[in-house]
Scaffold this motif. Sequence first.
Motif, PDB file in Angstrom:
ATOM      1  N   GLY A  11       0.953  -1.190   0.055  1.00 37.07           N
ATOM      2  CA  GLY A  11       0.022   0.021   0.055  1.00 37.07           C
ATOM      3  C   GLY A  11       0.893   1.310   0.086  1.00 37.07           C
ATOM      4  N   VAL A  12       0.585   2.164  -1.037  1.00 42.11           N
ATOM      5  CA  VAL A  12       1.474   3.248  -1.260  1.00 42.11           C
ATOM      6  C   VAL A  12       0.989   4.402  -1.026  1.00 42.11           C
ATOM      7  CG1 VAL A  12       3.403   4.294  -2.682  1.00 42.11           C
ATOM      8  CG2 VAL A  12       3.023   1.704  -2.666  1.00 42.11           C
ATOM      9  N   LEU A  13       1.237   5.442  -0.086  1.00 40.93           N
ATOM     10  CA  LEU A  13       0.860   6.906  -0.120  1.00 40.93           C
ATOM     11  C   LEU A  13       1.773   7.601  -1.111  1.00 40.93           C
ATOM     12  CD1 LEU A  13       0.299   6.895   3.855  1.00 40.93           C
ATOM     13  CD2 LEU A  13      -1.395   6.934   1.983  1.00 40.93           C
ATOM     14  N   PHE A  37      -2.739   2.143  -4.016  1.00 42.54           N
ATOM     15  CA  PHE A  37      -2.229   3.442  -3.977  1.00 42.54           C
ATOM     16  C   PHE A  37      -3.286   4.340  -3.583  1.00 42.54           C
ATOM     17  CE2 PHE A  37       0.304   1.915  -7.407  1.00 42.54           C
ATOM     18  CZ  PHE A  37       1.803   2.281  -6.946  1.00 42.54           C
ATOM     19  N   GLY A  38      -2.834   5.221  -2.555  1.00 47.12           N
ATOM     20  CA  GLY A  38      -3.589   6.110  -1.886  1.00 47.12           C
ATOM     21  C   GLY A  38      -2.991   7.735  -2.024  1.00 47.12           C
ATOM     22  N   ARG A  39      -3.520   8.675  -2.430  1.00 45.69           N
ATOM     23  CA  ARG A  39      -3.129  10.016  -2.741  1.00 45.69           C
ATOM     24  C   ARG A  39      -3.267  11.050  -1.478  1.00 45.69           C
ATOM     25  NH1 ARG A  39      -1.527   8.877  -7.837  1.00 45.69           N
ATOM     26  NH2 ARG A  39      -0.230  10.931  -7.913  1.00 45.69           N
ATOM     27  N   LEU A  68      -8.452   4.944   3.918  1.00 44.54           N
ATOM     28  CA  LEU A  68      -8.830   4.304   2.749  1.00 44.54           C
ATOM     29  C   LEU A  68      -7.881   3.517   2.200  1.00 44.54           C
ATOM     30  CD1 LEU A  68     -10.210   7.814   1.055  1.00 44.54           C
ATOM     31  CD2 LEU A  68     -11.639   5.906   2.045  1.00 44.54           C
ATOM     32  N   LEU A  69      -6.546   3.515   2.454  1.00 40.52           N
ATOM     33  CA  LEU A  69      -5.615   2.445   1.972  1.00 40.52           C
ATOM     34  C   LEU A  69      -5.748   1.331   2.583  1.00 40.52           C
ATOM     35  CD1 LEU A  69      -3.294   2.201  -0.221  1.00 40.52           C
ATOM     36  CD2 LEU A  69      -1.935   2.916   1.929  1.00 40.52           C
ATOM     37  N   ILE A  78       3.723   2.065   2.505  1.00 42.14           N
ATOM     38  CA  ILE A  78       5.025   2.873   1.972  1.00 42.14           C
ATOM     39  C   ILE A  78       4.779   4.062   1.941  1.00 42.14           C
ATOM     40  CG2 ILE A  78       6.626   3.076   0.086  1.00 42.14           C
ATOM     41  CD1 ILE A  78       6.225   0.215  -0.693  1.00 42.14           C
ATOM     42  N   TYR A  79       5.389   5.077   2.574  1.00 42.69           N
ATOM     43  CA  TYR A  79       5.082   6.582   2.544  1.00 42.69           C
ATOM     44  C   TYR A  79       6.055   7.165   1.528  1.00 42.69           C
ATOM     45  CZ  TYR A  79       4.660  11.383   4.188  1.00 42.69           C
ATOM     46  OH  TYR A  79       4.458  12.923   4.112  1.00 42.69           O
ATOM     47  N   GLY A  80       5.482   7.551   0.407  1.00 46.75           N
ATOM     48  CA  GLY A  80       6.168   7.865  -0.787  1.00 46.75           C
ATOM     49  C   GLY A  80       6.513   9.296  -1.193  1.00 46.75           C
ATOM     50  N   CYS A  81       7.117   9.823  -0.190  1.00 51.49           N
ATOM     51  CA  CYS A  81       7.786  11.305  -0.368  1.00 51.49           C
ATOM     52  C   CYS A  81       8.956  11.335   0.513  1.00 51.49           C
ATOM     53  CB  CYS A  81       6.747  12.335  -0.212  1.00 51.49           C
ATOM     54  SG  CYS A  81       7.637  13.926  -0.444  1.00 51.49           S
ATOM     55  N   THR A  82      10.043  11.526  -0.219  1.00 49.77           N
ATOM     56  CA  THR A  82      11.087  11.635   0.496  1.00 49.77           C
ATOM     57  C   THR A  82      11.487  12.995   1.576  1.00 49.77           C
ATOM     58  OG1 THR A  82      12.312  10.626  -1.352  1.00 49.77           O
ATOM     59  CG2 THR A  82      13.825  11.180   0.208  1.00 49.77           C
ATOM     60  N   SER A  83      11.281  14.138   0.628  1.00 46.21           N
ATOM     61  CA  SER A  83      11.376  15.606   1.067  1.00 46.21           C
ATOM     62  C   SER A  83      10.400  15.879   1.905  1.00 46.21           C
ATOM     63  CB  SER A  83      11.403  16.721  -0.213  1.00 46.21           C
ATOM     64  OG  SER A  83      10.117  16.490  -0.817  1.00 46.21           O
ATOM     65  N   ALA A  84       9.326  15.411   2.224  1.00 48.23           N
ATOM     66  CA  ALA A  84       8.366  15.616   3.177  1.00 48.23           C
ATOM     67  C   ALA A  84       8.954  15.087   4.563  1.00 48.23           C
ATOM     68  CB  ALA A  84       7.288  14.832   3.164  1.00 48.23           C
TER      69      ALA A  84
END
Length: 252
Positions: A11-13, A37-39, A68-69, A78-84
């Motif tokens: 599951g990917v955010l 995926f969840g946005r 929702l995910l 998976i938390y899909g943002c590096t810079s955050a």
Amino acid sequence: MKSSRGRARFGVLVPFTNSNLEPDMAMMCPEGVSLHFGRMGGYDEDKIPDEKQMHGLGAADLDEPLRLLMGVKPDVVIYGCTSATLTHGLQFDSALAERIRSSSGAKTVTAAGALVNALKTLGTRRIGFASPYVKAINDMAVNFLDDAGIRTIARSEVDETLDNEGQGALGTSRVLELGLRADHPEADAVVLSCTDMRSVEVLSQLEQELGKPVICSNQAMVFQAMQMLEIFEPIQGFGQLLDQVGTCNQHN
């Protein structure tokens, strides 16, 4: 034909303007693993993704996108943002992973944490660093990695200030150039940071030209998720990290 389900679920955010994480994950996905995926929001798509905007994304409420995910009951979130999380620091990144793990019951990977995991798994202590970020976020990234015991001895940055669409649209030739410019003779590896930069497609070429491992955010997330689920079959074509997944042991 490769099986796309039945073994595990990722599951990917993903930030809502990100256009590259999903196709990258599809290319690298292990046999029998399905992707869901969840946005997520928390930033203004019309503003430059600078340290303030990415800090806001990292601090954004994840309750609804995560709820929702979790409808598909993923084995790994998976938390899909590096810079955050780079903009908040190493302790924040670890705390965010723990919050997601506690609320979801799933194993959890963050993009920034996955970079650290990959570099430590490979025994890397000195790196060259490249990204499409503004300079202030690159400064924060260097400090984040330094706090994790990884020293940045060379750095490569884009010449212009890129908006959200511009980061995602950066062509593979530009990404390759960024990676080459980030190298240093004393660097053990080169890091390409950003889940919305098309790094995955140039990993093998960069490694051939540099003669050393190249790690990127999306590749590192897949690697750590596979470690957590004890999936050790190599995935060819996306750098030494995934080529050698069966021989690498998770450091933590």
